[in-house]
Design a protein around this motif. Structure first.
Motif, mmCIF file in Angstrom:
data_model
loop_
_atom_site.group_PDB
_atom_site.id
_atom_site.type_symbol
_atom_site.label_atom_id
_atom_site.label_comp_id
_atom_site.label_asym_id
_atom_site.label_seq_id
_atom_site.Cartn_x
_atom_site.Cartn_y
_atom_site.Cartn_z
ATOM 1 N N GLY A 198 24.573 15.919 147.864
ATOM 2 C CA GLY A 198 24.478 17.200 146.754
ATOM 3 C C GLY A 198 25.119 17.001 145.687
ATOM 4 O O GLY A 198 24.579 17.527 145.080
ATOM 5 N N GLY A 199 25.569 15.878 145.417
ATOM 6 C CA GLY A 199 26.079 16.023 143.886
ATOM 7 C C GLY A 199 25.171 15.166 142.785
ATOM 8 O O GLY A 199 24.309 14.768 143.216
ATOM 9 N N VAL A 200 25.826 15.361 141.408
ATOM 10 C CA VAL A 200 25.062 15.081 140.505
ATOM 11 C C VAL A 200 25.478 14.575 139.064
ATOM 12 O O VAL A 200 26.898 14.322 139.253
ATOM 13 C CB VAL A 200 24.310 16.126 139.971
ATOM 14 N N MET A 201 24.820 13.846 138.887
ATOM 15 C CA MET A 201 24.960 12.576 138.283
ATOM 16 C C MET A 201 24.129 11.809 136.721
ATOM 17 O O MET A 201 22.934 11.450 137.379
ATOM 18 C CB MET A 201 25.901 11.215 138.769
ATOM 19 N N PRO A 202 24.341 11.582 135.100
ATOM 20 C CA PRO A 202 23.699 11.329 134.434
ATOM 21 C C PRO A 202 24.109 9.991 134.438
ATOM 22 O O PRO A 202 24.989 10.033 134.837
ATOM 23 C CB PRO A 202 23.847 12.123 133.655
ATOM 24 N N LEU A 203 23.317 8.858 134.490
ATOM 25 C CA LEU A 203 23.021 7.839 134.695
ATOM 26 C C LEU A 203 22.528 7.122 132.973
ATOM 27 O O LEU A 203 21.691 7.668 132.766
ATOM 28 C CB LEU A 203 22.964 6.554 135.526
ATOM 29 N N ARG A 204 23.106 6.215 132.124
ATOM 30 C CA ARG A 204 22.534 5.771 130.892
ATOM 31 C C ARG A 204 22.095 4.028 131.698
ATOM 32 O O ARG A 204 22.450 3.434 132.316
ATOM 33 C CB ARG A 204 23.253 5.431 129.476
ATOM 34 N N ILE A 205 20.656 3.740 131.268
ATOM 35 C CA ILE A 205 20.095 2.628 132.251
ATOM 36 C C ILE A 205 19.605 2.354 130.745
ATOM 37 O O ILE A 205 19.194 1.935 130.160
ATOM 38 C CB ILE A 205 18.508 3.065 132.555
ATOM 39 N N PHE A 206 20.520 0.635 131.065
ATOM 40 C CA PHE A 206 19.672 -0.074 129.933
ATOM 41 C C PHE A 206 19.687 -1.444 129.805
ATOM 42 O O PHE A 206 18.962 -2.370 129.571
ATOM 43 C CB PHE A 206 20.982 -0.734 128.366
ATOM 44 N N GLU A 207 19.790 -2.591 131.387
ATOM 45 C CA GLU A 207 19.462 -3.735 131.309
ATOM 46 C C GLU A 207 18.167 -3.746 131.979
ATOM 47 O O GLU A 207 17.749 -2.713 133.005
ATOM 48 C CB GLU A 207 20.517 -4.403 132.837
ATOM 49 N N PRO A 208 17.062 -4.192 132.262
ATOM 50 C CA PRO A 208 16.314 -5.250 132.882
ATOM 51 C C PRO A 208 16.191 -4.892 134.073
ATOM 52 O O PRO A 208 15.176 -4.294 134.222
ATOM 53 C CB PRO A 208 15.426 -6.192 132.135
ATOM 54 N N ARG A 209 16.985 -4.775 134.497
ATOM 55 C CA ARG A 209 17.056 -4.983 136.415
ATOM 56 C C ARG A 209 17.257 -3.433 136.393
ATOM 57 O O ARG A 209 16.518 -3.076 137.758
ATOM 58 C CB ARG A 209 18.203 -5.906 136.540
ATOM 59 N N TYR A 210 17.434 -3.181 135.653
ATOM 60 C CA TYR A 210 17.645 -1.712 136.978
ATOM 61 C C TYR A 210 16.429 -0.674 135.777
ATOM 62 O O TYR A 210 16.715 0.578 136.294
ATOM 63 C CB TYR A 210 19.350 -1.080 135.787
ATOM 64 N N VAL B 91 21.538 12.241 148.143
ATOM 65 C CA VAL B 91 20.817 12.167 149.240
ATOM 66 C C VAL B 91 21.145 12.071 150.735
ATOM 67 O O VAL B 91 21.580 13.906 151.406
ATOM 68 C CB VAL B 91 19.240 11.595 149.073
ATOM 69 N N GLU B 92 21.937 11.646 151.195
ATOM 70 C CA GLU B 92 22.588 11.277 151.739
ATOM 71 C C GLU B 92 23.441 9.883 152.011
ATOM 72 O O GLU B 92 23.241 8.697 150.932
ATOM 73 C CB GLU B 92 21.735 10.474 153.187
ATOM 74 N N ARG B 93 24.811 9.766 152.679
ATOM 75 C CA ARG B 93 25.562 8.322 152.543
ATOM 76 C C ARG B 93 24.668 7.151 153.299
ATOM 77 O O ARG B 93 23.382 6.951 154.004
ATOM 78 C CB ARG B 93 26.390 8.974 153.405
ATOM 79 N N LEU B 94 25.514 5.930 152.379
ATOM 80 C CA LEU B 94 25.121 4.945 153.219
ATOM 81 C C LEU B 94 25.947 3.759 153.554
ATOM 82 O O LEU B 94 27.004 3.623 153.044
ATOM 83 C CB LEU B 94 23.857 4.291 152.296
ATOM 84 N N ARG B 95 25.301 2.940 155.050
ATOM 85 C CA ARG B 95 25.785 1.887 155.036
ATOM 86 C C ARG B 95 25.628 0.533 154.547
ATOM 87 O O ARG B 95 24.232 0.605 155.120
ATOM 88 C CB ARG B 95 26.966 1.797 156.393
ATOM 89 N N ILE B 96 26.080 -0.443 152.867
ATOM 90 C CA ILE B 96 25.433 -1.429 152.810
ATOM 91 C C ILE B 96 25.466 -2.680 154.136
ATOM 92 O O ILE B 96 27.099 -3.017 154.868
ATOM 93 C CB ILE B 96 25.796 -2.340 152.125
ATOM 94 N N GLN B 97 24.352 -3.162 154.814
ATOM 95 C CA GLN B 97 24.497 -3.669 155.845
ATOM 96 C C GLN B 97 24.391 -5.719 155.518
ATOM 97 O O GLN B 97 25.473 -6.040 156.059
ATOM 98 C CB GLN B 97 23.173 -3.879 157.060
ATOM 99 N N HIS B 98 23.834 -5.444 155.020
ATOM 100 C CA HIS B 98 23.196 -7.013 154.326
ATOM 101 C C HIS B 98 22.866 -7.084 152.898
ATOM 102 O O HIS B 98 21.632 -5.269 152.111
ATOM 103 C CB HIS B 98 21.959 -7.574 155.420
ATOM 104 N N LEU B 99 22.896 -8.117 152.145
ATOM 105 C CA LEU B 99 23.092 -7.693 150.249
ATOM 106 C C LEU B 99 22.875 -8.547 149.918
ATOM 107 O O LEU B 99 23.058 -10.415 150.855
ATOM 108 C CB LEU B 99 24.271 -7.219 150.358
#
Length: 188
Positions: free
Chosen positions: A15-27, A82-90
């Motif tokens: 439910g939260g809203v956030m603006p982001l600036r995207i500049f790196e090619p990977r993102y 949208v939903e909370r997540l738990r990171i399992q593998h990275l």
């Protein structure tokens, strides 16, 4: 579920809203490939020395709700939790984009803010009043919903990230409301 991960120094909840600036090619690639699944927004863990794993385990899947070219030529996007997540593998892809196998966590059930905690909504209204650019992100604030109020407070409250992670991992919003009530009483 496999999701690209975008580490930040801030938390965002459903439910939260956030603006982001995207500049790196990977993102930029992450945004181009996000589609309906979106991506995972997670918080840096400065205590972790391993550069691949320097993210807290609780993240939020976000979807892009708006985008624009900013005056400086960068891509600006607005995301919503949208939903909370738990990171399992990275793991890290060749261009440096981090990707994780993630497990969705159950959404907190909505409920009316108890009468004895309505001061939390009023205090949050004051934060919105003090930061109109933040308030503008929320066209229809739900001041009566305990879950919504707790989640916005977790996002903006200046508490250690470990404490925010603990609150985000809880099964419901009650621990957050209790902490907030105690903090509000202590500050007055």
């Amino acid at each position: 579920m496999k999701l690209a991960l975008f580490p930040l120094s801030a938390h965002l909840l459903p439910g939260g809203v956030m603006p982001l600036r995207i500049f790196e090619p990977r993102y930029q690639r992450m945004i181009a490939e996000a589609g309906d699944a979106g991506f995972g927004l997670c918080m840096w863990d400065a205590r972790q020395g391993d550069e691949l794993r320097n993210m807290y385990p609780i993240a939020t899947r976000v979807r892009i709700i708006d985008f624009d070219r900013l005056p400086d030529g960068l891509l600006g996007i607005t995301v919503q939790g949208v939903e909370r997540l738990r990171i399992q593998h990275l793991w890290q892809e060749p261009d440096g984009l981090r990707v994780g196998e993630v497990e969705p966590l159950p959404l907190w059930q909505c409920g009316r803010l108890p009468r004895d905690q309505r001061n939390l909504a009023q205090a949050l209204r004051e934060v919105f009043s003090d930061y109109p650019e933040y308030a503008a992100l929320y066209r229809e604030p739900d001041w009566d919903d305990a879950c919504w109020v707790a989640q916005r407070w977790i996002e903006v409250l200046p508490i250690p990230p470990e404490q925010k992670q603990w609150l985000m991992a809880c099964e419901d919003y009650n621990p957050a409301l209790n902490l907030l009530s105690n903090l509000l009483v202590a500050s007055h």
